[in-house]
Design a protein around this motif. Structure first.
Motif, short mmCIF file in Angstrom:
data_model
loop_
_atom_site.label_atom_id
_atom_site.label_comp_id
_atom_site.label_asym_id
_atom_site.label_seq_id
_atom_site.Cartn_x
_atom_site.Cartn_y
_atom_site.Cartn_z
N VAL A 56 -10.71 3.77 -0.79
CA VAL A 56 -11.25 4.85 -1.62
C VAL A 56 -11.99 4.23 -2.79
CG1 VAL A 56 -10.67 6.87 -2.99
CG2 VAL A 56 -9.31 6.31 -1.01
N SER A 58 -13.38 5.82 -5.33
CA SER A 58 -13.23 6.50 -6.62
C SER A 58 -11.99 6.03 -7.37
CB SER A 58 -13.19 8.01 -6.41
OG SER A 58 -12.17 8.35 -5.49
N LEU A 73 -2.15 6.59 2.56
CA LEU A 73 -3.29 6.20 1.74
C LEU A 73 -2.79 6.14 0.30
CD1 LEU A 73 -6.38 5.73 1.58
CD2 LEU A 73 -6.60 8.14 1.14
N ILE A 102 -1.74 18.39 6.06
CA ILE A 102 -2.33 17.80 7.27
C ILE A 102 -1.37 16.83 7.95
CG2 ILE A 102 -4.72 17.95 6.43
CD1 ILE A 102 -4.55 14.81 6.33
N CYS A 154 -0.65 9.28 -0.55
CA CYS A 154 -0.77 10.48 0.29
C CYS A 154 -0.38 10.12 1.71
CB CYS A 154 -2.21 10.97 0.32
SG CYS A 154 -2.59 12.00 -1.06
N LEU A 156 -0.93 10.72 5.36
CA LEU A 156 -1.94 11.36 6.18
C LEU A 156 -1.40 11.72 7.56
CD1 LEU A 156 -5.04 9.12 5.38
CD2 LEU A 156 -4.28 11.16 4.23
N ASP A 157 -0.39 11.01 7.98
CA ASP A 157 0.18 11.26 9.30
C ASP A 157 1.64 10.84 9.22
OD1 ASP A 157 0.54 11.74 11.95
OD2 ASP A 157 -1.16 10.54 12.63
N ALA B 51 -7.67 11.79 14.40
CA ALA B 51 -7.27 10.98 13.25
C ALA B 51 -5.78 11.13 12.94
CB ALA B 51 -8.09 11.37 12.03
N VAL B 52 -5.23 12.30 13.19
CA VAL B 52 -3.82 12.56 12.87
C VAL B 52 -3.07 12.81 14.17
CG1 VAL B 52 -2.22 14.02 11.61
CG2 VAL B 52 -4.47 13.55 10.67
N ASN B 53 -2.06 12.00 14.41
CA ASN B 53 -1.34 12.08 15.66
C ASN B 53 -0.46 13.33 15.74
OD1 ASN B 53 -1.23 10.42 18.01
ND2 ASN B 53 0.96 10.25 17.60
N LYS B 67 -15.15 11.53 2.03
CA LYS B 67 -14.25 11.25 3.15
C LYS B 67 -13.28 12.40 3.31
CE LYS B 67 -14.74 6.37 2.31
NZ LYS B 67 -14.40 5.47 1.22
N ILE B 69 -10.39 14.48 5.99
CA ILE B 69 -9.57 14.55 7.22
C ILE B 69 -9.22 16.02 7.44
CG2 ILE B 69 -7.28 14.13 8.15
CD1 ILE B 69 -7.35 11.40 7.38
N SER B 71 -6.92 18.54 10.02
CA SER B 71 -6.03 18.64 11.17
C SER B 71 -5.82 20.11 11.50
CB SER B 71 -4.71 17.92 10.93
OG SER B 71 -3.91 18.63 10.04
N SER B 131 -7.45 20.97 0.51
CA SER B 131 -6.86 20.37 -0.68
C SER B 131 -7.51 19.02 -0.95
CB SER B 131 -5.35 20.25 -0.55
OG SER B 131 -5.01 19.73 0.70
N THR B 133 -6.98 15.09 -2.70
CA THR B 133 -6.00 14.11 -3.17
C THR B 133 -6.20 13.93 -4.67
OG1 THR B 133 -7.52 12.29 -2.75
CG2 THR B 133 -6.01 12.84 -0.99
N ALA B 136 -9.22 11.81 -5.53
CA ALA B 136 -10.49 12.09 -4.86
C ALA B 136 -11.64 12.15 -5.86
CB ALA B 136 -10.40 13.39 -4.09
N PHE B 174 -6.12 22.61 8.28
CA PHE B 174 -5.82 21.97 7.00
C PHE B 174 -6.83 20.85 6.76
CE2 PHE B 174 -1.35 23.17 8.33
CZ PHE B 174 -1.35 24.31 7.58
N LEU B 176 -8.13 17.83 4.07
CA LEU B 176 -7.78 17.02 2.91
C LEU B 176 -8.99 16.16 2.54
CD1 LEU B 176 -5.43 16.02 1.00
CD2 LEU B 176 -5.21 14.12 2.57
N MET B 178 -10.22 13.11 0.89
CA MET B 178 -9.67 11.86 0.40
C MET B 178 -10.52 11.30 -0.71
SD MET B 178 -8.93 10.48 4.13
CE MET B 178 -8.94 8.75 3.80
N GLU B 179 -11.80 11.52 -0.62
CA GLU B 179 -12.70 11.07 -1.68
C GLU B 179 -13.86 12.03 -1.74
OE1 GLU B 179 -13.81 6.98 -1.32
OE2 GLU B 179 -15.18 7.13 -3.00
#
Lengths: 277, 291
Positions: A56, A58, A73, A102, A154, A156-157, B51-53, B67, B69, B71, B131, B133, B136, B174, B176, B178-179
């Protein structure tokens, strides 16, 4: 043991997936007898782990960590604050762990996950008590200005072993941290220099030119294990965690020593990769 | 994270047939923006599914520094309601009629299923949440849900999904961020539509979204964060190319009719190309060589 009898009778003519869903404990125990797990790992093996630094832009330091499917992350953001009177030459560190919706179907928006504050607290305890970060290094001008480091992680999974992944990502984010250059203005206040100013367009002297990276000592690593009857399982997946009723142990078991070496290897590889780029 | 693999083009800049002479205003000399792009040039798009299992379907999108994500979870069993629950729902409904119905505020208590049962419908429902982060944005935020983006995302997607194909159920989307690097909302929408496709939810077409900023006399496509900060007006456009249908169009600020025309033409062209990239991303994920 009526159910286990029934399951062994049924398992012969049942599809594997159905058996796995209906009799999860028996499904796992059959693997454990052969010292194997459904994802072809041995009982004390951890999943594949990857670390990517600087994910990231930022943030001042960040890292993306994957242990199997569990993805974290972590990012560090630095802000200037006035240190407290009790410790005028120390900065501060705030650690937060987030589980946005998520990451798992169990988390719903507006209703934070139960696990998040627990892991948040565990992380803060581990990082602060390990002495990995010397808070004195976060001091800029004694008694006047110091760094406040916000570490946000965070998920993510979420697929088990959340604490391990979160801790590894926290450590990796700190190793990626580049502290911004600060300078004093006319009123004697500390401010962050922008990039043009760093390139010499400003006549102001930077305060912290030497100290741009933190020295990390005593880096903590962890390995979560679950105990099911006689079997100790390292690095459990979410499914394994949900099925096995016995508690989770973290840190300082004999198994961890081996894992720590693995993780140190992975982390130092990631750092050296970054330096080559 | 990495560059796009395969032969698919990774940029979706619209072709400008009638390129007008650009007046170099603002701080762009020679019509070049701060990241070296032309006014009508989009950032390279990197998209990937899966990307998300833990999710039914998911996608990751990276457009420059933005960036995202997304899901999608799709669980039909979560809406089946037992009789007891239904009675509770009725009771709850009587208690709360007229108070929380219109406000749409999130429930503080009560089972989630009952809310759905209360608003029984024979078409599926879509639930969107966006949402951020905490890291971000440039200034550290709270990382909370973005209500406005959530509702825009909902409106942009609901026109594309065949809601009647899954009655009595809810699809959760959903997102997210990230940036945040500018043009967040279009990236979220495109990424969400890709995640829906990855989850196998029936849609009329992929929804591709593009935004424009009006800066003085110029139009710039796919604006960065600093460009969005000083824009005079913005146009956000979501489009289903194979049906030539616009699912959402949001215009803010002062726009003249010819400018809107020009902007729309640019957006149509760019979204067509973006949809092609999205399509090839899905095909790539499906091809056995990638497994």
């Amino acid at each position: 043991m009526g159910s286990s009898m029934a399951s062994s009778d049924l398992s012969a003519d049942m599809e594997i997936d159905a058996f796995r869903r209906l009799f999860p404990v028996q499904f796992y125990e059959r693997h454990f007898v052969k010292s194997l797990r459904p994802d072809a790992r041995t009982l004390n093996a951890a999943r594949d782990t990857t670390v990517a630094l600087g994910a990231v832009s930022s943030a001042n330091g960040s890292a993306l960590v994957k242990i199997g499917c569990t993805t974290m992350l972590a990012a560090v953001k630095m802000e200037i604050m006035t240190p407290s009177t009790e410790s005028p030459d120390e900065g501060n560190l705030a650690i937060e762990f987030h589980m946005p919706p998520i990451c798992s179907p169990l988390v719903r928006p507006g209703r934070p996950a139960d696990a998040a504050p627990v892991i948040s607290k565990q992380l803060a305890d581990t990082i602060l008590s390990s002495g990995m970060i010397n808070l004195k290094e976060l001091c800029l001008v004694s008694g006047k200005a110091a760094w406040m480091a916000y570490l946000d992680i965070c998920c993510l999974d979420a697929d088990g072993a959340l604490f391990d992944a979160a801790l590894l990502s926290a450590v990796a984010a700190f190793s990626n941290l580049r502290i911004p250059v600060v300078s004093l203005n006319d009123e004697g206040r500390v401010f962050i220099m922008s990039e043009e100013m760093e390139e010499g367009k400003s006549k102001r002297e930077p305060v912290n030119n030497e100290l741009r990276k933190l020295t990390l000592s005593n880096i903590p690593f962890s390995l979560s294990c679950v105990l099911h009857k006689n079997y100790i399982l390292a690095d459990p997946t979410a499914e394994e965690e949900s099925i096995i009723e016995t508690s989770v142990t973290v840190d300082c078991v004999a198994l961890t020593k081996q894992r720590v070496q693995e993780l140190q290897q992975i982390l130092s590889e990631a750092i050296s990769d970054m330096e080559v780029d | 994270m990495s560059t796009k693999a395969g032969a698919a083009p990774s940029t979706y800049s619209p072709s400008t047939q009638k390129k007008k002479p650009q007046k170099p205003t603002f701080n762009h000399s020679n019509a070049v923006r701060s990241d070296g792009r032309g006014f009508y040039q989009c950032r390279p798009a990197y998209l990937r599914t899966g990307a998300v299992n833990a999710a039914g379907g998911s996608a990751y999108a990276e457009f420059g520094n933005t960036k995202v994500i997304v899901s999608v979870s799709y669980n039909p069993e979560s809406v089946t309601v037992s009789v007891g629950q239904y009675l509770c729902t009725l009771f709850w409904f009587i208690l709360h009629t007229g108070t929380s119905q219109a406000s749409g505020s999130p429930l503080r208590f009560g089972p989630r299923e009952s809310k759905k049962a209360m608003m029984y419908s024979n078409v599926g429902r879509l639930n969107c949440s966006v949402s951020y982060t905490p890291f971000a944005t440039q200034i550290r935020g709270q990382g909370s849900e973005h209500k406005e983006f959530s509702s825009v995302l909902h409106k942009a997607l609901e026109g594309a999904i065949l809601l009647e194909s899954f009655p009595k159920t809810t699809v959760d989307v959903f997102a997210l961020v990230m940036e945040s690097g500018g043009s967040d909302l279009p990236v979220i929408i495109s990424c969400a539509s890709l995640a829906l496709a990855d989850a196998g939810i029936m849609m009329y077409d992929m929804v591709a979204a593009v935004s424009l900023s009006s800066l003085g006399p110029n139009l710039i496509i796919d604006p960065l964060l600093e460009e969005e900060c000083c824009q005079d007006g913005s146009l956000m456009f979501t489009y289903m190319p194979s049906r030539s249908e616009v699912t959402q169009l949001a215009i803010t600020g002062e726009w003249t009719t010819p400018k809107i025309h020009e902007g729309m033409e640019l957006c149509v062209d760019a979204s067509k190309k973006l949809a092609d990239i999205m399509r090839s991303c899905l095909k790539e994920a499906d091809s056995p060589s990638n497994e």
